[in-house]
Motif scaffolding. Structure first.
Motif, PDB file in Angstrom:
ATOM      1  N   MET A 317       0.788  -1.236   0.000  1.00  0.00           N
ATOM      2  CA  MET A 317       0.000   0.000   0.000  1.00  0.00           C
ATOM      3  C   MET A 317       0.818   1.284   0.000  1.00  0.00           C
ATOM      4  O   MET A 317       0.353   2.302  -0.516  1.00  0.00           O
ATOM      5  CB  MET A 317      -0.946   0.009   1.208  1.00  0.00           C
ATOM      6  CG  MET A 317      -2.060  -1.020   1.111  1.00  0.00           C
ATOM      7  SD  MET A 317      -3.110  -1.045   2.578  1.00  0.00           S
ATOM      8  CE  MET A 317      -2.129  -2.081   3.673  1.00  0.00           C
ATOM      9  N   MET A 330       0.860   6.645   0.237  1.00  0.00           N
ATOM     10  CA  MET A 330       0.052   5.576  -0.346  1.00  0.00           C
ATOM     11  C   MET A 330       0.309   5.492  -1.850  1.00  0.00           C
ATOM     12  O   MET A 330       0.355   6.514  -2.550  1.00  0.00           O
ATOM     13  CB  MET A 330      -1.424   5.824  -0.057  1.00  0.00           C
ATOM     14  CG  MET A 330      -1.767   5.837   1.431  1.00  0.00           C
ATOM     15  SD  MET A 330      -1.473   4.268   2.275  1.00  0.00           S
ATOM     16  CE  MET A 330      -2.922   3.339   1.777  1.00  0.00           C
ATOM     17  N   TYR A 337      -8.703   2.603  -3.533  1.00  0.00           N
ATOM     18  CA  TYR A 337      -8.685   2.861  -2.099  1.00  0.00           C
ATOM     19  C   TYR A 337      -9.960   3.541  -1.620  1.00  0.00           C
ATOM     20  O   TYR A 337     -10.476   4.463  -2.262  1.00  0.00           O
ATOM     21  CB  TYR A 337      -7.516   3.782  -1.727  1.00  0.00           C
ATOM     22  CG  TYR A 337      -6.138   3.207  -1.946  1.00  0.00           C
ATOM     23  CD1 TYR A 337      -5.550   2.375  -1.007  1.00  0.00           C
ATOM     24  CD2 TYR A 337      -5.399   3.522  -3.087  1.00  0.00           C
ATOM     25  CE1 TYR A 337      -4.270   1.858  -1.187  1.00  0.00           C
ATOM     26  CE2 TYR A 337      -4.124   3.013  -3.287  1.00  0.00           C
ATOM     27  CZ  TYR A 337      -3.563   2.184  -2.328  1.00  0.00           C
ATOM     28  OH  TYR A 337      -2.295   1.684  -2.518  1.00  0.00           O
ATOM     29  N   LEU A 369      -9.713  -1.888   0.643  1.00  0.00           N
ATOM     30  CA  LEU A 369      -9.029  -2.101  -0.621  1.00  0.00           C
ATOM     31  C   LEU A 369      -9.861  -2.897  -1.614  1.00  0.00           C
ATOM     32  O   LEU A 369     -10.527  -3.868  -1.245  1.00  0.00           O
ATOM     33  CB  LEU A 369      -7.726  -2.874  -0.391  1.00  0.00           C
ATOM     34  CG  LEU A 369      -6.741  -2.325   0.642  1.00  0.00           C
ATOM     35  CD1 LEU A 369      -5.579  -3.296   0.796  1.00  0.00           C
ATOM     36  CD2 LEU A 369      -6.252  -0.947   0.248  1.00  0.00           C
ATOM     37  N   THR A 371      -8.448  -4.793  -4.830  1.00  0.00           N
ATOM     38  CA  THR A 371      -7.093  -5.052  -5.301  1.00  0.00           C
ATOM     39  C   THR A 371      -7.074  -5.746  -6.653  1.00  0.00           C
ATOM     40  O   THR A 371      -8.086  -6.280  -7.125  1.00  0.00           O
ATOM     41  CB  THR A 371      -6.324  -5.928  -4.295  1.00  0.00           C
ATOM     42  OG1 THR A 371      -6.795  -7.282  -4.391  1.00  0.00           O
ATOM     43  CG2 THR A 371      -6.504  -5.425  -2.877  1.00  0.00           C
TER      44      THR A 371
END
Length: 548
Positions: A317, A330, A337, A369, A371
């Motif tokens: 992250m 970040m 996010y 998250l 992802t």
């Protein structure tokens, strides 16, 4: 803040300037690419057009809620959570009390590897010399296994794709991969003694480096003796190729004599004296590991520390803003996010999330998250504090794990509170605590906490009053951190904590009996429920030292 004030990769700085747009682009790509997965069909990814719609229609998730899908992926079923090919499955360390299996895709690895390693590579390029990596991996570049540690998969990818070169590392490939984890430190100390030109020392967690220096402090004489004799003891369980590599390293008596002289002088700042060109040490650390980091400083002297990255098994992250700071920028391209507001002491927090540009400086949030490895609106369990922005990307400081508690009588002592109490205790009384863990002695009446401290030199003499002193001090420190703990102590529902003081070797053996070891050196401060036989055994060992 602008990018010129940091040590960040220039492309990352540019990405941070447009982090809001990148965040939206990430989501659009994820929805489009995964519309035909089992999960994508269930929630209608193909018909979503905005992040607001996505956040409204897809629920927040946890490992438990996604586990049925993850189990299907682990059995080999395709297009369950993600359409991207999997690089492997991770087995997490289980800091929440249960191990998890998390997929990692090549698509996720491709999005952050060069940005995370950039500063370390830059430091090495400027300093020259060799890098010493104190970890060893139990999987080589051509090996495959059913489950990996995150670091194994990550560094396998880096070396395979040319982000790192074996030639840069002291000892080369033979001392990095295919290792028996128990004896790897022998190979690392041998290599470190042989190579004076080490300019950076690197690890996964900084705690790995503390373990390395503790091993060096205890075994330096025997390692030097065997280097002079050009032999490796039979009891050292290293692969033959690693042994051969160590024995072929040039060993100069002048270098060994200098190492011996510096070790005999003591251990304060030993790294600067053994490797005069040392310019940087790097590994994951920060406030939760403040005690362990402080113990490492004894060996490092004034060498600057780079806290590397903000990483979870689910996603890489963030990357450290600059050396000597526990703050992380970040990484905009790693995920979509969201940030869920968090307030200490509240059982349930708000369900409404905020996007990166909406968070407030100084406020606490749990990162959520989506992802490139198949997790959707996944609650990480971390709590971070926003300390600023680089462009549009938040700069955060890790604060605590949301769902880690010590709770024997309803006090709900967060591990963060316990960590803060021990740090203040060590600072106030000058205790040389190298590491520690606190568990629950539920078989005592009344129930109480049990704390094991790893000390540099546990005292060998003392009376009963001396034995009670650390426990009383810890008790008062915990009272100051948690009002419920204070109330329950006054009511007699909680007993005074018990404390045992162990040497580093004893502490490691204590942790092994509790099943707290494995993987890389990530200090774990919550020991859970400690069995009565285990606690009493080590309490007798601690007490026996005082009677000697």
């Amino acid at each position: 803040m602008n990018g010129q004030e940091t040590g960040l990769e220039p492309g990352l700085v540019k990405a941070c300037a447009r982090a809001g747009q990148i965040n939206e682009d990430n989501l659009r790509r994820l929805l489009a690419d995964n519309r035909d997965t089992v999960y994508g069909k269930k929630y209608g990814f193909g018909s979503m057009e905005t992040s607001a719609e996505y956040r409204k229609r897809v629920p927040l998730s946890s490992y438990a809620s996604l586990q049925p899908y993850l189990d299907r992926m682990a059995r080999g079923e395709e297009k369950v959570l993600t359409a991207y090919p999997a690089a492997g499955f991770l087995r997490t360390s289980g800091t929440e009390g249960g191990s998890k299996r998390i997929p990692v895709t090549f698509a996720s690895l491709e999005r952050y590897s060069d940005q995370i390693e950039w500063y370390k590579n830059l430091a090495h390029k400027k300093a020259g010399g060799k890098r010493l990596f104190v970890n060893g991996f139990r999987v080589g570049l051509t090996q495959e296994k059913k489950e990996y540690l995150l670091s194994e998969l990550y560094y396998q990818y880096l070396f395979r794709n040319g982000f790192l070169s074996f030639d840069e590392f002291a000892g080369g490939e033979e001392t990095l991969f295919g290792q028996n984890g128990r004896d790897i430190l022998y190979a690392k100390v041998w290599t470190a003694f042989a190579v004076e030109e080490i300019t950076t020392i690197e690890s996964i967690f900084l705690y790995d480096q503390l373990l390395f220096f503790q091993y060096l402090e205890k075994h330096w004489r025997s390692v030097l003796k065997n280097m002079r004799k050009k032999r490796i003891p039979e009891g050292i369980g290293l692969p033959e190729r690693t042994k051969a590599k160590l024995l072929e390293m040039p060993v100069y008596e002048e270098r060994l004599r200098r190492v011996e002289e510096e070790c005999q002088k003591g251990w304060e700042g030993i790294s600067e004296r053994l490797w005069p060109g040392l310019s940087l040490v790097s590994g994951i650390g920060g406030r939760p590991f403040e005690t362990e980091d402080g113990s490492l400083r004894r060996f490092l002297g004034k060498t600057p520390v780079y806290y590397f990255s903000y990483v979870a098994s689910e996603c890489h992250m963030g990357v450290a803003l600059r050396p000597e700071e526990w703050r992380y920028v970040m990484l905009p391209e790693s995920a979509f996010y969201e940030y869920l507001p968090w307030t200490e002491g509240e059982e349930e927090n708000a369900e409404e999330t905020f996007l990166p540009g909406q968070v407030r400086i100084g406020a606490l949030y749990e990162p959520v998250l989506t992802t490139f490895s198949g997790l959707y609106r996944y609650r990480t369990g971390d709590v971070v504090r926003v300390t600023g922005f680089l462009g549009e990307s938040p700069i955060v400081e890790f604060v605590l794990r949301r769902n880690l508690f010590l709770n024997v009588a309803g006090e709900k002592m967060s591990v963060f509170q316990a960590e803060r109490a021990v740090s203040q205790l060590a600072a106030r009384y000058g205790l040389s605590i190298r590491s520690y863990c606190i568990g629950q002695l539920s078989w005592e009446a009344p129930v109480c906490y049990g704390a094991a401290f790893s000390l540099e030199a546990p005292e060998g003499a003392g009376d009963e009053a001396e034995e009670r002193r650390p426990a009383g001090r810890l008790d008062r420190a915990l009272m100051a951190q948690n009002p419920d703990y204070l109330d329950l102590r006054r009511l007699g529902c909680l007993g005074r904590p018990q404390v045992i003081c162990l040497s580093p070797e004893e502490y490691t053996a204590f942790q092994e009996e509790l099943g707290m070891t494995g993987g890389h050196g990530k200090p774990r401060h919550a020991a859970g429920a400690v069995p009565e036989p285990v606690w009493k055994k080590w309490k007798e060992i601690s007490a026996g030292r005082r009677k000697e």
